[in-house]
Design a protein around this motif. Structure first.
Motif, mmCIF file in Angstrom:
data_model
loop_
_atom_site.group_PDB
_atom_site.id
_atom_site.type_symbol
_atom_site.label_atom_id
_atom_site.label_comp_id
_atom_site.label_asym_id
_atom_site.label_seq_id
_atom_site.Cartn_x
_atom_site.Cartn_y
_atom_site.Cartn_z
ATOM 1 N N PHE A 79 -24.621 11.998 -54.644
ATOM 2 C CA PHE A 79 -23.341 12.413 -55.215
ATOM 3 C C PHE A 79 -23.566 12.888 -56.634
ATOM 4 C CE2 PHE A 79 -20.693 11.386 -51.823
ATOM 5 C CZ PHE A 79 -20.964 10.138 -51.317
ATOM 6 N N PRO A 80 -23.916 14.142 -56.820
ATOM 7 C CA PRO A 80 -24.207 14.619 -58.173
ATOM 8 C C PRO A 80 -22.969 14.679 -59.067
ATOM 9 C CG PRO A 80 -24.483 16.379 -56.550
ATOM 10 C CD PRO A 80 -24.163 15.155 -55.788
ATOM 11 N N ASP A 81 -21.793 14.485 -58.501
ATOM 12 C CA ASP A 81 -20.590 14.554 -59.320
ATOM 13 C C ASP A 81 -20.019 13.194 -59.671
ATOM 14 O OD1 ASP A 81 -18.658 17.547 -58.462
ATOM 15 O OD2 ASP A 81 -20.423 17.199 -59.718
ATOM 16 N N PRO A 139 -10.200 -0.642 -66.912
ATOM 17 C CA PRO A 139 -9.397 0.560 -67.193
ATOM 18 C C PRO A 139 -10.223 1.762 -67.649
ATOM 19 C CG PRO A 139 -8.555 -1.333 -68.426
ATOM 20 C CD PRO A 139 -9.760 -1.794 -67.705
ATOM 21 N N GLU A 140 -11.393 1.477 -68.267
ATOM 22 C CA GLU A 140 -12.164 2.607 -68.795
ATOM 23 C C GLU A 140 -12.634 3.559 -67.699
ATOM 24 O OE1 GLU A 140 -12.398 -0.862 -71.370
ATOM 25 O OE2 GLU A 140 -13.373 -0.622 -69.435
ATOM 26 N N LEU A 175 -9.868 6.402 -64.392
ATOM 27 C CA LEU A 175 -9.609 7.818 -64.122
ATOM 28 C C LEU A 175 -10.700 8.431 -63.255
ATOM 29 C CD1 LEU A 175 -7.458 9.780 -64.733
ATOM 30 C CD2 LEU A 175 -8.555 10.331 -66.911
ATOM 31 N N GLU A 176 -11.953 8.154 -63.644
ATOM 32 C CA GLU A 176 -13.060 8.711 -62.850
ATOM 33 C C GLU A 176 -13.087 8.114 -61.463
ATOM 34 O OE1 GLU A 176 -16.353 9.025 -66.304
ATOM 35 O OE2 GLU A 176 -17.023 9.417 -64.263
ATOM 36 N N MET A 228 -10.685 9.917 -59.236
ATOM 37 C CA MET A 228 -11.228 11.192 -58.731
ATOM 38 C C MET A 228 -12.223 10.931 -57.613
ATOM 39 S SD MET A 228 -9.732 13.558 -60.409
ATOM 40 C CE MET A 228 -10.681 15.004 -60.008
ATOM 41 N N ASN A 268 -10.497 9.980 -54.421
ATOM 42 C CA ASN A 268 -9.877 11.164 -53.819
ATOM 43 C C ASN A 268 -10.920 11.969 -53.052
ATOM 44 O OD1 ASN A 268 -7.887 13.045 -53.288
ATOM 45 N ND2 ASN A 268 -8.283 14.213 -55.143
ATOM 46 N N PHE A 269 -12.081 12.085 -53.664
ATOM 47 C CA PHE A 269 -13.171 12.848 -53.063
ATOM 48 C C PHE A 269 -13.657 12.188 -51.775
ATOM 49 C CE2 PHE A 269 -16.586 15.841 -53.294
ATOM 50 C CZ PHE A 269 -17.713 15.192 -52.822
ATOM 51 N N LEU A 270 -13.768 10.840 -51.845
ATOM 52 C CA LEU A 270 -14.362 10.128 -50.727
ATOM 53 C C LEU A 270 -13.362 9.689 -49.675
ATOM 54 C CD1 LEU A 270 -16.841 7.871 -52.683
ATOM 55 C CD2 LEU A 270 -17.433 9.714 -51.152
ATOM 56 N N ASN A 271 -12.069 9.900 -49.971
ATOM 57 C CA ASN A 271 -11.048 9.550 -48.989
ATOM 58 C C ASN A 271 -11.106 8.071 -48.645
ATOM 59 O OD1 ASN A 271 -8.960 9.923 -47.259
ATOM 60 N ND2 ASN A 271 -10.004 11.348 -45.912
#
Lengths: 101, 292
Positions: free
Chosen positions: A51-53, A86-87, A90-91, A94, A97-100
Motif C-alpha cells: 500500500f504505497p499510499d 486523534p492524530e 483523518l488518515e 481515508m 474508505n480505500f479499503l472498504n
C-alpha cells in the motif's frame, strides 16, 4: 516468502514497514483485501500486499482493527472500545474508505 | 484518556497531488491496457492494488465520468471484435463458441467490477449510472447477441436441436443448449430487457404448438385411441423432462404445459371418445375389451 499453505500475508506500507497478518482475518474484515487476495492477481500469487499510499502507523491501526473485528465477531450487544488516537484519525478515515472496512 | 492541558495536534492531511485532465488520461490509458490484459486472460501479472488505487484516485479527483466512459468504450470495442469473429464462425461450432465467449466475458466482468469497486460504490450510485457488471452484460447483449449473424443463427440452431430431439435423433449433449439458454436469461435479468422471451421463448412455444398439432392429428388418423393415449403420455413426459434438463424458467414451463395439454388432449377429446372401433365410448360398451 511463502508460508506453508499461505496462511499469512505480508503487508508493506508507504515507507516500507512490513507487517504480517493472517489471511483469513484480512479477507473477513475488508472487502478490498478479500478481492485482492482471492482473485488472480500478483498479490495472491506471493501473498504480499503493498500500500504505497498508506503510512506505517495508519496501516498498523488498520490491522489492529481487523483483528478487533475478528475477535469480537461472535459477540452481540456492547462491544469493547477500540481506541483511535486523534492524530491519525483523518488518515485512518481515508484508509478505511480505500479499503472498504 | 489524554491530559486536557496537552494540545492535540492533528497532522494536516497530506493532500494528494492534484491530478489534472492529462494526468487522468494517462492513468486511464494504463487502466485500459490492464483491462485488455484481463480480457486476454493474462491477469496474474497485474497488481490489483495498483489498478484499484488508480481507479480510486481518479474518482476521488473528480474524474469519475472520464473513467466510466473510458471503461464503457474499452468494453464496447473489445465486444465489437468478439461479435465480428462470432458472426463468421460456421453453424456447426457457433453454439459452443457463443457459450464460451459469454462465460469468458462474465469472468472478465467480475474482475473489472472488483477493480472498479470504489467507483461502483460512489460515482455510479451518485450519478444513477448502470453498475459495472450490469453494464458489461448490457453491452454484450447489444453488441454481440443482437448482431446480425449471431442472434438469428443461434435461435435457429437451438430450435433445430430441439426439433431433432423430438424426431428421435440423439443430440450429443444438452449442455450447450443449457448454456445458451442460461445466457439469455442472465442477459435479460441484467438490464431488464426481455431478450429470452423475445428471441427464444415465444418462437419455441409457437413451433412446439404447430409440431404437436400436426403430429397428434396425423397419429390419431391412423392409430387406435389407446395407442394415441400412450403416445401422448410419452410426449408429455418427454417435454417435461426436457424443460427440466434445459432449466427452462417457470414462466416457460407453465404456458408450455397448458399448451401441450390443449393440443394433445383437449383438441381431440371428442374424437377419442367417439372414434369408431377404438374410441372410449365403444370400449366402455364392449366389456370384453375392458383390460385395454
Amino acid at each position: 516468502m511463502e508460508e506453508d499453505g499461505g496462511k499469512f500475508i505480508k503487508i508493506v506500507s508507504a515507507e516500507g514497514m512490513e507487517f504480517f497478518m493472517e489471511k483469513k482475518v484480512a479477507t473477513a474484515g475488508s472487502k478490498t483485501m478479500q478481492v485482492m487476495l482471492e482473485g488472480n492477481y500478483r498479490e495472491s500469487e506471493n501473498n504480499v500486499v503493498r500500500f504505497p499510499d498508506i503510512s506505517g502507523p495508519v496501516l498498523e491501526k488498520v490491522i489492529q482493527y481487523l483483528y478487533y473485528l475478528d475477535k469480537n465477531k461472535q459477540l452481540s450487544g456492547r462491544l469493547p472500545e477500540f481506541h483511535i488516537e486523534p492524530e491519525i484519525a483523518l488518515e485512518l478515515l481515508m484508509a478505511s474508505n480505500f479499503l472498504n472496512c | 484518556m489524554t491530559d486536557p492541558k496537552k494540545k492535540i495536534i492533528i497532522k494536516p492531511f497530506r493532500s494528494r497531488s492534484h491530478i489534472d485532465r492529462s494526468g487522468a488520461e494517462g492513468i486511464l490509458a494504463s487502466l485500459d491496457k490492464a483491462i485488455n490484459e484481463i480480457h486476454n486472460r493474462n491477469s496474474s501479472r497485474l497488481s490489483f492494488e495498483e489498478l484499484y488505487r488508480n481507479a480510486y484516485n481518479l474518482v476521488i479527483q473528480k474524474h469519475g465520468t472520464l473513467l466510466y466512459d473510458g471503461v464503457t468504450n474499452n468494453l464496447s470495442s473489445n465486444l465489437l471484435n468478439t461479435a465480428a469473429r462470432l458472426s463468421q464462425v460456421p453453424d456447426s461450432t457457433l453454439l459452443e463458441e457463443v457459450a464460451t465467449s459469454f462465460r469468458e466475458h462474465v469472468t472478465t466482468m467480475i474482475m473489472i467490477r472488483d477493480i472498479l469497486m470504489y467507483m461502483d460504490r460512489t460515482y455510479v450510485a451518485q450519478n444513477k449510472q448502470r453498475p459495472i457488471y450490469e453494464l458489461g452484460l448490457y453491452l454484450y447483449r447489444v453488441t454481440v447477441w443482437e448482431r446480425d449473424g449471431v442472434q438469428n443463427r443461434v435461435s435457429e440452431l437451438l430450435l433445430q436441436a430441439i426439433a431433432d430431439e423430438r424426431a428421435g435423433f440423439l443430440t450429443d449433449d444438452r449442455s450447450l443448449l443449457k448454456a445458451n439458454l442460461a445466457m439469455l436469461q442472465q442477459l435479460g435479468a441484467a438490464d431488464g430487457s426481455n431478450v429470452y422471451e423475445r428471441d427464444f421463448d415465444g418462437i419455441f412455444i409457437g413451433t412446439t404448438q404447430e409440431f404437436y398439432r400436426n403430429e397428434s392429428s396425423l397419429f390419431l388418423a391412423e392409430n387406435s385411441a389407446s395407442d394415441y393415449v400412450a403416445k401422448a403420455e410419452s410426449r408429455l413426459e418427454e417435454e417435461k423432462s426436457r424443460a427440466v434438463a434445459l432449466v427452462l424458467p417457470p414462466t416457460t414451463e407453465a404456458p408450455l404445459q397448458q399448451m401441450l395439454e390443449m393440443e394433445l388432449i383437449e383438441r381431440h377429446a371428442k374424437t377419442l371418445v367417439t372414434l369408431e372401433n377404438s374410441g372410449f365410448a365403444v370400449l366402455l360398451k364392449d366389456e370384453s375389451k375392458l383390460e385395454e
